[in-house]
Design an enzyme around this catalytic site. Structure first.
Site, PDB file in Angstrom:
ATOM      1  N   GLU A   1       0.884  -1.185   0.000  1.00 40.75           N
ATOM      2  CA  GLU A   1       0.000   0.000   0.000  1.00 40.75           C
ATOM      3  C   GLU A   1       0.910   1.219   0.000  1.00 40.75           C
ATOM      4  OE1 GLU A   1      -3.311   0.150  -0.027  1.00 40.75           O
ATOM      5  OE2 GLU A   1      -3.877  -1.919   0.359  1.00 40.75           O
TER       6      GLU A   1
ATOM      7  N   CYS B   1      -2.307   9.264   2.058  1.00 38.19           N
ATOM      8  CA  CYS B   1      -1.930   8.640   0.781  1.00 38.19           C
ATOM      9  C   CYS B   1      -2.934   9.029  -0.284  1.00 38.19           C
ATOM     10  CB  CYS B   1      -1.849   7.134   0.941  1.00 38.19           C
ATOM     11  SG  CYS B   1      -3.281   6.441   1.753  1.00 38.19           S
TER      12      CYS B   1
HETATM   13  P1  NAD Z   1       8.133   5.271   4.729  1.00 33.72           P
HETATM   14  O1  NAD Z   1       8.218   4.483   3.477  1.00 33.72           O
HETATM   15  O2  NAD Z   1       9.247   6.189   5.047  1.00 33.72           O
HETATM   16  O3  NAD Z   1       8.028   4.245   5.976  1.00 33.72           O
HETATM   17  C1  NAD Z   1       6.958   3.352   6.110  1.00 33.72           C
HETATM   18  C2  NAD Z   1       7.382   2.175   6.951  1.00 33.72           C
HETATM   19  O4  NAD Z   1       8.287   1.369   6.235  1.00 33.72           O
HETATM   20  C3  NAD Z   1       8.096   2.551   8.256  1.00 33.72           C
HETATM   21  O5  NAD Z   1       7.622   1.705   9.283  1.00 33.72           O
HETATM   22  C4  NAD Z   1       9.552   2.278   7.929  1.00 33.72           C
HETATM   23  O6  NAD Z   1      10.340   1.992   9.052  1.00 33.72           O
HETATM   24  C5  NAD Z   1       9.421   1.072   7.032  1.00 33.72           C
HETATM   25  N1  NAD Z   1      10.540   0.834   6.120  1.00 33.72           N
HETATM   26  C6  NAD Z   1      11.180   1.751   5.350  1.00 33.72           C
HETATM   27  N2  NAD Z   1      12.111   1.139   4.596  1.00 33.72           N
HETATM   28  C7  NAD Z   1      12.040  -0.185   4.861  1.00 33.72           C
HETATM   29  C8  NAD Z   1      12.751  -1.341   4.402  1.00 33.72           C
HETATM   30  N3  NAD Z   1      13.718  -1.240   3.503  1.00 33.72           N
HETATM   31  N4  NAD Z   1      12.414  -2.548   4.910  1.00 33.72           N
HETATM   32  C9  NAD Z   1      11.419  -2.662   5.830  1.00 33.72           C
HETATM   33  N5  NAD Z   1      10.723  -1.602   6.307  1.00 33.72           N
HETATM   34  C10 NAD Z   1      11.037  -0.386   5.833  1.00 33.72           C
HETATM   35  O7  NAD Z   1       6.743   6.028   4.699  1.00 33.72           O
HETATM   36  P2  NAD Z   1       6.172   7.141   5.699  1.00 33.72           P
HETATM   37  O8  NAD Z   1       6.899   8.409   5.492  1.00 33.72           O
HETATM   38  O9  NAD Z   1       6.047   6.593   7.081  1.00 33.72           O
HETATM   39  O10 NAD Z   1       4.665   7.299   5.142  1.00 33.72           O
HETATM   40  C11 NAD Z   1       4.313   8.091   4.058  1.00 33.72           C
HETATM   41  C12 NAD Z   1       4.139   7.260   2.807  1.00 33.72           C
HETATM   42  O11 NAD Z   1       3.222   6.193   3.017  1.00 33.72           O
HETATM   43  C13 NAD Z   1       3.532   8.070   1.677  1.00 33.72           C
HETATM   44  O12 NAD Z   1       4.187   7.742   0.487  1.00 33.72           O
HETATM   45  C14 NAD Z   1       2.082   7.615   1.650  1.00 33.72           C
HETATM   46  O13 NAD Z   1       1.436   7.785   0.415  1.00 33.72           O
HETATM   47  C15 NAD Z   1       2.233   6.166   1.993  1.00 33.72           C
HETATM   48  N6  NAD Z   1       0.991   5.609   2.501  1.00 33.72           N
HETATM   49  C16 NAD Z   1       0.286   4.788   1.688  1.00 33.72           C
HETATM   50  C17 NAD Z   1      -0.925   4.272   2.117  1.00 33.72           C
HETATM   51  C18 NAD Z   1      -1.744   3.383   1.233  1.00 33.72           C
HETATM   52  O14 NAD Z   1      -2.642   2.756   1.749  1.00 33.72           O
HETATM   53  N7  NAD Z   1      -1.498   3.320  -0.053  1.00 33.72           N
HETATM   54  C19 NAD Z   1      -1.396   4.581   3.397  1.00 33.72           C
HETATM   55  C20 NAD Z   1      -0.636   5.399   4.213  1.00 33.72           C
HETATM   56  C21 NAD Z   1       0.562   5.909   3.748  1.00 33.72           C
END
Ligand code: NAD
Length: 517
Positions: A269, A303
């Site tokens: 997501e 998102c």
């Molecule tokens: P992010 O990608 O920085 O982090 C999200 C999560 O992923 C965190 O828990 C982080 O620790 C983990 N993570 C990052 N790299 C990783 C890796 N290599 N391996 C395992 N885990 C890893 O995102 P953010 O800044 O917390 O959130 C914002 C983003 O999330 C935006 O792009 C938004 O659109 C998206 N988002 C999407 C949805 C959806 O349903 N499509 C919902 C909410 C947020």
């Protein structure tokens, strides 16, 4: 507790949720592990330290997974409606704790109090949905081509579901996954965002109480905490058949590849770049609130936030002026104060990204209609409050092609038929949410047709943001292709099995093949 200057009952909320100055960030239910380094959680609302959470060590991670594996063996044997009963009780606990949990969401993440409560309401709604689902994990019977045979399809529990969540929905995303996974007979291990770790501790405290009251073993609900390195322990772990990861496209690209490498399943997501098409017949009464809430709600950190308005040239000036006018009424400030519409960004890195995006848009030829900028002075001490900006731009600008997780709205003009607008709407790498504002039935149907929006969500006469739990939620292309929440999203949390049973005295082969011995 750390002293906080707010008068919004945060201390009381933290106490009700069992949040302390220093919290263990690793738990298998009622058992908590000391952990290693500490993550300090500062509120973007006022910059104050809310509390600290310890991160999960490698050894603790091992114990968590072993405990989850063990719990799965008994939990999957529990009848699904009984698992539904556990989820029902969990939903009731959330009803009791909606106020404090909503407040914590608002205080730790920075979204408005109403949206904080709304997020907890989504958790409650998905619990209700899952309770009903627990009696409907139905397979099917399929006609066999062979005499005296019957074919069936059934759904079995999968195992451990690893959940990785983003900061912007620090509690609901976990519930969307867990409520379904639990009724499906799976056990869950959650790595919350390092930007909102206290929310995970609060949620774990709530579910741990329910599990204890029902004498259920450790390992059904676990949390681990830390940055991407802790997440990686799960993505590379063959004991976890499904990783549900919510976050940026950058994260999804790595996580998706790591999970695929070991033939695991992933539910991704990821980011969106959502647009509303505004046609000549669009009703301004619907357009303005839909577009403005979509663009500035949660300070542009959903998102599904509206990032682009694609406006027909014949109504462009009128729509632009109405939206720019509405922006003048937006009140920015402490999100716990319900008179404010827009709260802060999550942290100063986000502020930096927002400022750079505005500069980039200008450098590419964008015309600023509503100036952005960082707010300073009383009430804005955290340094995370920014002004929602509007920029006239082109879809081809590099910055417009990217998701900037901040309140920047790009206005794009289209001419001619709705097909031209749909091309612009689809002309980005992401495919999460989309909308059309029109009173022309043919335009609406074209937008929803196979040749229309290529997004997972396509709405008519409502904005891009905010979704009900009853529908499957997710998007295509770089948004990752995952679906969670309603409809038949539950199927990803189970493994499908096809059974053929021969109740005849012969062994006819399929496709009429003869094998005479
Ligand atoms: P992010 O990608 O920085 O982090 C999200 C999560 O992923 C965190 O828990 C982080 O620790 C983990 N993570 C990052 N790299 C990783 C890796 N290599 N391996 C395992 N885990 C890893 O995102 P953010 O800044 O917390 O959130 C914002 C983003 O999330 C935006 O792009 C938004 O659109 C998206 N988002 C999407 C949805 C959806 O349903 N499509 C919902 C909410 C947020």
């Amino acid at each position: 507790m750390q002293a906080t200057t707010t008068s919004f009952g945060i201390e009381e909320a933290l106490e009700k949720l069992g949040i302390k100055d220093l919290n263990h960030g690793t738990s298998t239910g009622n058992k908590w592990f000391p952990g290693g380094e500490e993550i300090a959680s500062y509120s973007p609302v006022n910059g104050e330290l809310i509390g600290k959470v310890t991160t999960t060590t490698k050894e603790e991670y091992e114990q968590v997974i072993v405990s989850a594996q063990k719990a799965f063996l008994s939990f999957r044997a529990m009848p699904a409606p009984q698992r539904g009963e556990i989820v029902r009780q969990f939903g009731n606990k959330l009803r009791e704790l909606k106020q404090p949990l909503g407040k914590l969401v608002s205080y730790e993440m920075g979204k408005s109090l109403q949206e904080g409560y709304g997020e907890v309401q989504e958790m409650i709604d998905i619990c209700d949905f899952a309770v009903g689902l627990s009696r409907q994990l139905n397979g099917q019977t399929i006609p066999s081509e062979r005499p005296g045979h019957v074919m069936r399809e059934q759904w079995h529990s999968l195992g451990i579901v690893g959940i990785i969540s983003a900061f912007n929905f620090p509690v609901a995303v976990w519930a969307w996954n867990t409520a379904l996974a639990w009724v499906c007979g799976d056990v869950c291990v959650w790595k919350a965002s390092e930007k909102a770790p206290l929310c995970s501790v609060a949620c774990q405290n709530i579910i741990a109480g329910v599990l204890k009251e029902n004498n259920l073993p450790e390992g059904i609900s676990s949390i681990i905490n830390g940055d991407y390195k802790v997440g990686e322990m799960m993505t590379t772990d063959t004991r976890i058949p499904l990783i549900s990861a919510t976050g940026s496209t950058r994260m999804g690209r790595t996580v998706g590849a790591k999970v695929a490498e070991r033939f695991g399943k992933s539910l991704l997501e990821l980011g969106g770049n959502n647009a509303i098409i505004i046609t000549p017949t669009a009703d301004l009464k619907v357009v303005v609130p839909g577009a403005v809430f979509g663009a500035v709600g949660t300070c542009g950190q959903r998102c599904t936030s509206t990032r682009r308005l694609i406006i027909h040239e014949s109504v462009y000036d009128k729509v632009r002026d109405a939206i720019v006018g509405a922006y003048k009424q937006i009140v920015i400030g402490n999100p716990l104060d319900e008179k404010n519409h827009v709260g802060p960004l999550i942290d100063k890195d986000s502020v930096d990204t927002y400022l750079k995006a505005i500069e980039k848009a200008k450098a590419e030829g964008g015309k600023v209609l509503v100036e952005g900028g960082v707010l300073e002075g009383e009430g804005y001490e955290s340094g995370c409050y920014v002004k929602p900006a509007i920029i006239e731009a082109e879809n081809s600008f590099e910055i417009v092609q990217h998701e900037t997780f901040a309140p920047i709205l790009y206005l794009l003009k289209y001419s001619g038929d709705v097909e031209n607008a749909i091309d612009l709407q689809n002309g980005v790498a992401q495919g999460l949410s989309s909308a059309i504002m029109t009173n022309e039935m043919k335009e609406a149907e074209k937008f929803l047709s196979f040749a229309g929006s290529d997004c997972g969500i396509a709405n008519v006469n409502i904005g891009t943001s905010g979704a009900e739990i009853g529908g499957a939620f997710g998007g295509e292309k770089e948004t990752g292709g995952g679906r969670e929440s309603g409809s038949d999203a539950w199927k990803v949390y189970m493994r499908r099995q096809t059974n053929t049973v021969n109740y005849s005295d012969e062994l006819p082969l399929a496709q009429g093949i003869k094998f005479d011995l």
